[in-house]
Motif scaffolding. Structure first.
Motif, PDB file in Angstrom:
ATOM      1  N   ALA A  10       0.769  -1.159  -0.192  1.00 18.69           N
ATOM      2  CA  ALA A  10      -0.200  -0.032   0.035  1.00 18.69           C
ATOM      3  C   ALA A  10       1.100   1.433  -0.042  1.00 18.69           C
ATOM      4  O   ALA A  10       1.677   1.419   0.987  1.00 18.69           O
ATOM      5  N   LEU A  31     -10.277  -3.106   9.261  1.00 16.92           N
ATOM      6  CA  LEU A  31     -11.084  -3.629   8.037  1.00 16.92           C
ATOM      7  C   LEU A  31     -12.587  -3.273   8.493  1.00 16.92           C
ATOM      8  O   LEU A  31     -13.029  -3.915   9.293  1.00 16.92           O
ATOM      9  N   ASP A  32     -13.073  -2.307   7.596  1.00 13.62           N
ATOM     10  CA  ASP A  32     -14.488  -2.050   7.745  1.00 13.62           C
ATOM     11  C   ASP A  32     -15.189  -2.415   6.258  1.00 13.62           C
ATOM     12  O   ASP A  32     -15.006  -1.522   5.442  1.00 13.62           O
ATOM     13  N   GLY A  33     -15.867  -3.654   6.491  1.00 13.60           N
ATOM     14  CA  GLY A  33     -16.637  -3.765   5.207  1.00 13.60           C
ATOM     15  C   GLY A  33     -15.680  -4.125   4.102  1.00 13.60           C
ATOM     16  O   GLY A  33     -14.946  -5.245   4.450  1.00 13.60           O
ATOM     17  N   GLU A  34     -15.538  -3.526   3.224  1.00 11.85           N
ATOM     18  CA  GLU A  34     -14.532  -3.777   2.025  1.00 11.85           C
ATOM     19  C   GLU A  34     -13.509  -2.628   1.927  1.00 11.85           C
ATOM     20  O   GLU A  34     -12.771  -2.545   0.982  1.00 11.85           O
ATOM     21  N   SER A  35     -13.583  -1.920   3.054  1.00 14.63           N
ATOM     22  CA  SER A  35     -12.489  -0.962   3.125  1.00 14.63           C
ATOM     23  C   SER A  35     -11.198  -1.360   4.185  1.00 14.63           C
ATOM     24  O   SER A  35     -11.684  -1.539   5.211  1.00 14.63           O
ATOM     25  N   LEU A  36     -10.120  -1.212   3.791  1.00  6.90           N
ATOM     26  CA  LEU A  36      -8.807  -1.476   4.796  1.00  6.90           C
ATOM     27  C   LEU A  36      -8.513  -0.024   4.963  1.00  6.90           C
ATOM     28  O   LEU A  36      -8.087   0.945   4.125  1.00  6.90           O
ATOM     29  N   TRP A  37      -8.315   0.346   6.342  1.00  5.51           N
ATOM     30  CA  TRP A  37      -7.630   1.677   7.044  1.00  5.51           C
ATOM     31  C   TRP A  37      -6.265   1.105   7.416  1.00  5.51           C
ATOM     32  O   TRP A  37      -6.536   0.496   8.339  1.00  5.51           O
TER      33      TRP A  37
END
Length: 95
Positions: free
Chosen positions: A65, A79-85
């Motif tokens: 990344a 990991l929030d749903g399909e979002s990776l922070w």
């Protein structure tokens, strides 16, 4: 081997291609687990394995990344749903 259970009893559910410890397992639905990071005999690993509980074949994924900072270690991940922070981190070479 990966085991799941309630602490009293553990059931083997699959085998990772790269044996590791101090890693994180993240559930993706009912049938997939992600094995993130961890320590191997050779040191830290950046490889992510997908463990499909319906199959006996592990899948290894590697990605980078791009970050706008100089962070090299101690980063947080969510990991929030399909979002990776990704956030935080230090630029030193030490742990």
């Amino acid at each position: 081997m990966v085991y799941l259970g309630d602490g009293a009893r553990q059931t083997p559910v699959g085998r990772l291609l790269i044996p590791r410890f101090f890693h994180r397992l993240v559930a993706l639905g009912d049938d997939l687990l992600l094995a993130l990071g961890g320590e191997t005999k050779g040191g830290h690993t950046a490889l992510i394995e997908v463990l499909d509980l319906r199959s006996d074949r592990p899948l290894v994924q590697s990605w980078e990344a791009p970050l706008p900072t100089r962070a090299r270690n101690r980063q947080g991940m969510l990991l929030d749903g399909e979002s990776l922070w990704l956030f935080g981190g230090g630029a030193s070479g030490g742990w």
